[in-house]
Scaffold this motif. Structure first.
Motif, PDB file in Angstrom:
ATOM      1  N   PHE A   8       0.815  -1.212   0.000  1.00  0.00           N
ATOM      2  CA  PHE A   8       0.000   0.000   0.000  1.00  0.00           C
ATOM      3  C   PHE A   8       0.850   1.264   0.000  1.00  0.00           C
ATOM      4  O   PHE A   8       0.697   2.130  -0.856  1.00  0.00           O
ATOM      5  N   TRP A   9       1.774   1.360   0.960  1.00  0.00           N
ATOM      6  CA  TRP A   9       2.553   2.593   1.074  1.00  0.00           C
ATOM      7  C   TRP A   9       3.463   2.782  -0.124  1.00  0.00           C
ATOM      8  O   TRP A   9       3.636   3.892  -0.611  1.00  0.00           O
ATOM      9  N   GLY A  10       4.005   1.661  -0.613  1.00  0.00           N
ATOM     10  CA  GLY A  10       4.816   1.730  -1.827  1.00  0.00           C
ATOM     11  C   GLY A  10       4.002   2.242  -3.001  1.00  0.00           C
ATOM     12  O   GLY A  10       4.446   3.101  -3.763  1.00  0.00           O
ATOM     13  N   SER A  11       2.760   1.736  -3.122  1.00  0.00           N
ATOM     14  CA  SER A  11       1.914   2.150  -4.234  1.00  0.00           C
ATOM     15  C   SER A  11       1.549   3.616  -4.117  1.00  0.00           C
ATOM     16  O   SER A  11       1.502   4.336  -5.115  1.00  0.00           O
ATOM     17  N   LEU A  12       1.271   4.038  -2.886  1.00  0.00           N
ATOM     18  CA  LEU A  12       0.945   5.449  -2.679  1.00  0.00           C
ATOM     19  C   LEU A  12       2.126   6.312  -3.109  1.00  0.00           C
ATOM     20  O   LEU A  12       1.966   7.293  -3.832  1.00  0.00           O
ATOM     21  N   TRP A  13       3.309   5.912  -2.697  1.00  0.00           N
ATOM     22  CA  TRP A  13       4.512   6.680  -3.044  1.00  0.00           C
ATOM     23  C   TRP A  13       4.739   6.708  -4.545  1.00  0.00           C
ATOM     24  O   TRP A  13       4.962   7.762  -5.141  1.00  0.00           O
ATOM     25  N   ARG A  14       4.620   5.529  -5.191  1.00  0.00           N
ATOM     26  CA  ARG A  14       4.797   5.485  -6.647  1.00  0.00           C
ATOM     27  C   ARG A  14       3.729   6.326  -7.351  1.00  0.00           C
ATOM     28  O   ARG A  14       4.007   7.000  -8.334  1.00  0.00           O
ATOM     29  N   GLY A  15       2.519   6.278  -6.795  1.00  0.00           N
ATOM     30  CA  GLY A  15       1.449   7.093  -7.363  1.00  0.00           C
ATOM     31  C   GLY A  15       1.786   8.570  -7.305  1.00  0.00           C
ATOM     32  O   GLY A  15       1.533   9.320  -8.253  1.00  0.00           O
ATOM     33  N   ILE A  16       2.372   8.990  -6.182  1.00  0.00           N
ATOM     34  CA  ILE A  16       2.720  10.403  -6.043  1.00  0.00           C
ATOM     35  C   ILE A  16       3.857  10.764  -7.004  1.00  0.00           C
ATOM     36  O   ILE A  16       3.822  11.816  -7.657  1.00  0.00           O
ATOM     37  N   VAL A  17       4.827   9.864  -7.117  1.00  0.00           N
ATOM     38  CA  VAL A  17       5.928  10.104  -8.066  1.00  0.00           C
ATOM     39  C   VAL A  17       5.366  10.250  -9.482  1.00  0.00           C
ATOM     40  O   VAL A  17       5.684  11.189 -10.209  1.00  0.00           O
ATOM     41  N   TYR A  18       4.482   9.325  -9.829  1.00  0.00           N
ATOM     42  CA  TYR A  18       3.893   9.345 -11.166  1.00  0.00           C
ATOM     43  C   TYR A  18       3.086  10.626 -11.377  1.00  0.00           C
ATOM     44  O   TYR A  18       3.195  11.287 -12.417  1.00  0.00           O
ATOM     45  N   MET A  19       2.299  10.997 -10.354  1.00  0.00           N
ATOM     46  CA  MET A  19       1.451  12.177 -10.477  1.00  0.00           C
ATOM     47  C   MET A  19       2.287  13.449 -10.626  1.00  0.00           C
ATOM     48  O   MET A  19       2.077  14.230 -11.558  1.00  0.00           O
ATOM     49  N   VAL A  20       3.235  13.639  -9.717  1.00  0.00           N
ATOM     50  CA  VAL A  20       4.014  14.879  -9.737  1.00  0.00           C
ATOM     51  C   VAL A  20       4.888  14.938 -10.986  1.00  0.00           C
ATOM     52  O   VAL A  20       4.911  15.955 -11.698  1.00  0.00           O
ATOM     53  N   GLY A  21       5.560  13.827 -11.289  1.00  0.00           N
ATOM     54  CA  GLY A  21       6.422  13.792 -12.468  1.00  0.00           C
ATOM     55  C   GLY A  21       5.640  14.098 -13.735  1.00  0.00           C
ATOM     56  O   GLY A  21       6.029  14.954 -14.539  1.00  0.00           O
ATOM     57  N   SER A  22       4.498  13.414 -13.893  1.00  0.00           N
ATOM     58  CA  SER A  22       3.706  13.615 -15.105  1.00  0.00           C
ATOM     59  C   SER A  22       3.188  15.034 -15.194  1.00  0.00           C
ATOM     60  O   SER A  22       3.235  15.655 -16.248  1.00  0.00           O
ATOM     61  N   THR A  23       2.656  15.532 -14.073  1.00  0.00           N
ATOM     62  CA  THR A  23       2.031  16.848 -14.128  1.00  0.00           C
ATOM     63  C   THR A  23       3.055  17.925 -14.471  1.00  0.00           C
ATOM     64  O   THR A  23       2.794  18.800 -15.296  1.00  0.00           O
ATOM     65  N   LEU A  24       4.230  17.855 -13.848  1.00  0.00           N
ATOM     66  CA  LEU A  24       5.246  18.877 -14.128  1.00  0.00           C
ATOM     67  C   LEU A  24       5.685  18.824 -15.582  1.00  0.00           C
ATOM     68  O   LEU A  24       5.759  19.848 -16.263  1.00  0.00           O
ATOM     69  N   LEU A  25       5.954  17.609 -16.070  1.00  0.00           N
ATOM     70  CA  LEU A  25       6.384  17.459 -17.457  1.00  0.00           C
ATOM     71  C   LEU A  25       5.302  17.956 -18.415  1.00  0.00           C
ATOM     72  O   LEU A  25       5.569  18.689 -19.375  1.00  0.00           O
ATOM     73  N   GLN A  26       4.056  17.564 -18.116  1.00  0.00           N
ATOM     74  CA  GLN A  26       2.955  17.962 -18.993  1.00  0.00           C
ATOM     75  C   GLN A  26       2.730  19.460 -18.975  1.00  0.00           C
ATOM     76  O   GLN A  26       2.418  20.061 -20.001  1.00  0.00           O
ATOM     77  N   LEU A  27       2.907  20.055 -17.798  1.00  0.00           N
ATOM     78  CA  LEU A  27       2.724  21.503 -17.704  1.00  0.00           C
ATOM     79  C   LEU A  27       3.759  22.213 -18.571  1.00  0.00           C
ATOM     80  O   LEU A  27       3.426  23.096 -19.366  1.00  0.00           O
TER      81      LEU A  27
END
Lengths: 317, 290
Positions: A84-103
């Motif tokens: 669970f915690w690993g997935s949450l962390w990976r989710g945050i990495v994916y979210m922040v990384g994607s959003t910044l790149l996309q922006l």
């Protein structure tokens, strides 16, 4: 907006004695117009969330509809699953990384598309297509070009850039799976930001720039004082939307890696899906869903408190 | 540029210098965008027209006459592929119609009629975006199963419409706010009912917003994988995205060139939409207070 004078000329056909009733006719009609939305919303948002919450309090086997009361056990289990915690962390990495790149990419594309003089319509169409084509096709292409058996990008990465071994599948490698997911997703979803920003850019009258030029402003000053304030509001909104969408993203991850290799790309939506269909634990999966929703809710409220995107948007009107 | 132009470009450059740097950057940027944006479309197209044996064996860059073929498109006539694509089209059209109708009416109500809790209603709608398709899809599986919508196209249309709804309603609301109410009042003075005023005055002026909402709904429905994967578990009623993934899992051999032919067929409608509708789309999204 409707002023007092507007009231007198509004058409009235008196089938029903509205004047004797405690409600205004306008109120009834107004509520009537949003009723379909309310019904759909109840059906697809409120009901499933209530259902998910109720199911999360039970132990339910996916294929066997016997519900066994479990209280908060599922939530305790969620907090204890190692993934669970690993997935949450990976989710945050994916979210922040994607959003910044996309922006960054999305804004850049919008600014360029707004200034391109030749072939603008065609170029805009090509860019927009990325957002409109099915995700599965993006995945199919990505799977092919990163395939060790004759994939073009796999070859380029291996032979020219030595990023990975010649026979290695980058999407199956612990190091490369996540960055590539971010990159492939951004190819498609940057366009979302481009569309909204470009719409705002097109709305800026050209005379603003001409006036600034007469006053001797350089391009940076023009951007800072004319362009940026005009697109700030929409940027805050799209960043919020994209972060939420990327955090919730399931399709492209599932199609490209199914959460693997190992758990390297398992984010919370993927974990929830796996829990339903691989572990057959419907109740537990719903507990994960509820936790995900609460997490996003808190994050969104915090974002609103910090930046107040709706306020920002109002001020530009 | 004339001499009266004041100095003071970026980094102390002259105006002309700044302009030429800017032009160069713009050119480079355009080149990158063309490369990155058009390349996948080109790649799909060229593989779709190349004989599949060749695609399996070597990397090709252009379907030269000796390897050119239209044979790959045979795959579209396979009953299974045909069903997938047909289902996707039905779902997309159904979603567009539902979303446009419902959001147009609700948008009109929000913009023109006063009723209690109006603003709060619109705000609560946006919370809908916090629900991940997966968060909704998992409970929806059980709900749809108990009311018999599981595995039906209607069930998927309802789910997808509801997902694009909040955004479409906001768009319509804000767009209708920009249309002067005087236009309708003029119609009312001439004796038109509110419904006539809506139909003959508001709807025609809403065209950009309608097209923007429709395109948004189209993108969602055409793209959808998550809902279709969960809500259409049987292969014979499923849409393209989960269908093709399952087909790839089951088929011993589904040539890449065939996949690319299908992909091209699925990419053409969006490309045409994007080309012919872009000005409406951008105009629809221009609403400042969105």
């Amino acid at each position: 907006m409707a002023g007092e004078t507007g009231e007198t000329i509004r058409p009235r056909r008196e089938f029903i004695p509205w004047d004797d009733l405690p409600v205004e006719r306008e109120t009834v009609v107004g509520i009537g117009t949003v009723l379909p939305v309310v019904v759909l919303y109840l059906l697809i948002a409120v009901l499933p969330i209530a259902f998910a919450f109720w199911a999360s309090l039970h132990n339910v086997h996916t294929l066997n509809p016997v519900w066994e009361w479990a209280g908060l056990d599922n939530y305790r289990e969620v907090m204890n699953i190692s993934t669970f915690w690993g997935s949450l962390w990976r989710g945050i990495v994916y979210m922040v990384g994607s959003t910044l790149l996309q922006l960054a990419v999305g804004l850049w594309m919008a600014l360029v598309l707004n200034r391109v003089t030749r072939g603008q319509k065609l170029l805009t169409a090509v860019v927009f297509t990325a957002y409109l084509i099915p995700t599965i096709i993006v995945s199919l292409i990505a799977l092919r070009v990163f395939d060790p058996q004759g994939g073009v990008f796999q070859m380029i990465g291996a032979e020219w850039l030595s990023l990975w071994e010649a026979r290695e599948a980058p999407l199956g490698s612990q190091t490369w799976a996540m960055p590539l997911l971010i990159l492939i997703g951004s190819w498609k979803f940057s366009v979302f930001i481009t569309i909204f920003t470009l719409a705002q850019l097109r709305a800026i009258p050209n005379r603003f720039y001409e006036a600034a030029k007469v006053c001797g402003a350089n391009r940076w000053q023009m951007f800072r004082d004319i362009t940026f304030p005009r697109i700030m509001g929409i940027i805050l909104v799209v960043v919020l939307l994209r972060s939420i969408f990327m955090f919730n993203k399931f399709d492209i991850i599932w199609q490209l890696t199914q959460g693997g290799p190992g758990n390297a790309t398992t984010t919370l939506p993927v974990l929830a899906y796996k829990t339903v269909y691989t572990d057959q634990a419907y109740g537990l999966a719903n507990a994960i869903s509820v936790v995900m929703f609460l997490f996003l809710f808190v994050a969104a409220v915090a974002y609103f408190k910090l930046f107040n995107p709706s306020d920002e948007v109002e001020t530009t009107t | 540029m004339s001499q009266s132009e004041p100095p003071g470009g970026i980094f102390g450059l002259s105006y002309d210098g700044e302009t030429s740097i800017f032009e160069t950057l713009k050119l480079i940027s355009t080149a990158i965008i063309v490369l990155v944006g058009a390349w996948p479309i080109y790649w799909v197209t060229q593989l779709a027209f190349t004989e599949y044996e060749t695609v399996e064996e070597a990397v090709t860059y252009f379907p030269t006459p000796d390897i050119f073929t239209l044979g790959n498109f045979v795959v579209l006539t396979q009953p299974r592929m045909y069903t997938y694509i047909f289902n996707t089209v039905v779902v997309a059209i159904g979603t567009i119609v539902t979303v446009v109708l419902v959001s147009l009416i609700a948008g009109y109500g929000l913009a023109r009629l006063e009723f209690p809790q109006k603003e709060n209603f619109a705000r609560i709608l946006l919370i809908g975006y916090l629900f991940s398709p997966i968060v909704i899809g998992i409970p929806l599986y059980q709900i749809w199963r108990s009311i018999g919508l599981l595995g039906t196209r209607i069930g998927l249309i309802i789910a997808l419409s509801a997902i694009s709804m909040p955004f479409a309603v906001w768009l319509m609301w804000k767009y209708i706010m920009t249309i002067p109410e005087a236009h309708e009042e003029a119609a009312w003075v001439d004796g038109a009912s509110r419904w006539r005023g809506f139909r003959d005055v508001v709807v025609p002026q809403c065209r950009p917003a309608i097209i923007a909402a429709a395109l948004f709904a189209f993108a969602l429905a055409w793209n959808d994988f998550t809902f279709a994967q969960i809500l259409l578990p049987q292969t014979d009623t499923t849409t393209f995205a989960p269908g093709i993934l399952r087909a790839m899992g089951q088929a011993q051999f589904l040539p890449d060139a065939y996949l690319m032919a299908i992909s091209l067929a699925m990419t053409l409608p969006p490309l045409l939409f994007a080309y012919f509708m872009q000005s409406y789309l951008l105009k629809g999204f221009q609403v400042r207070a969105l």
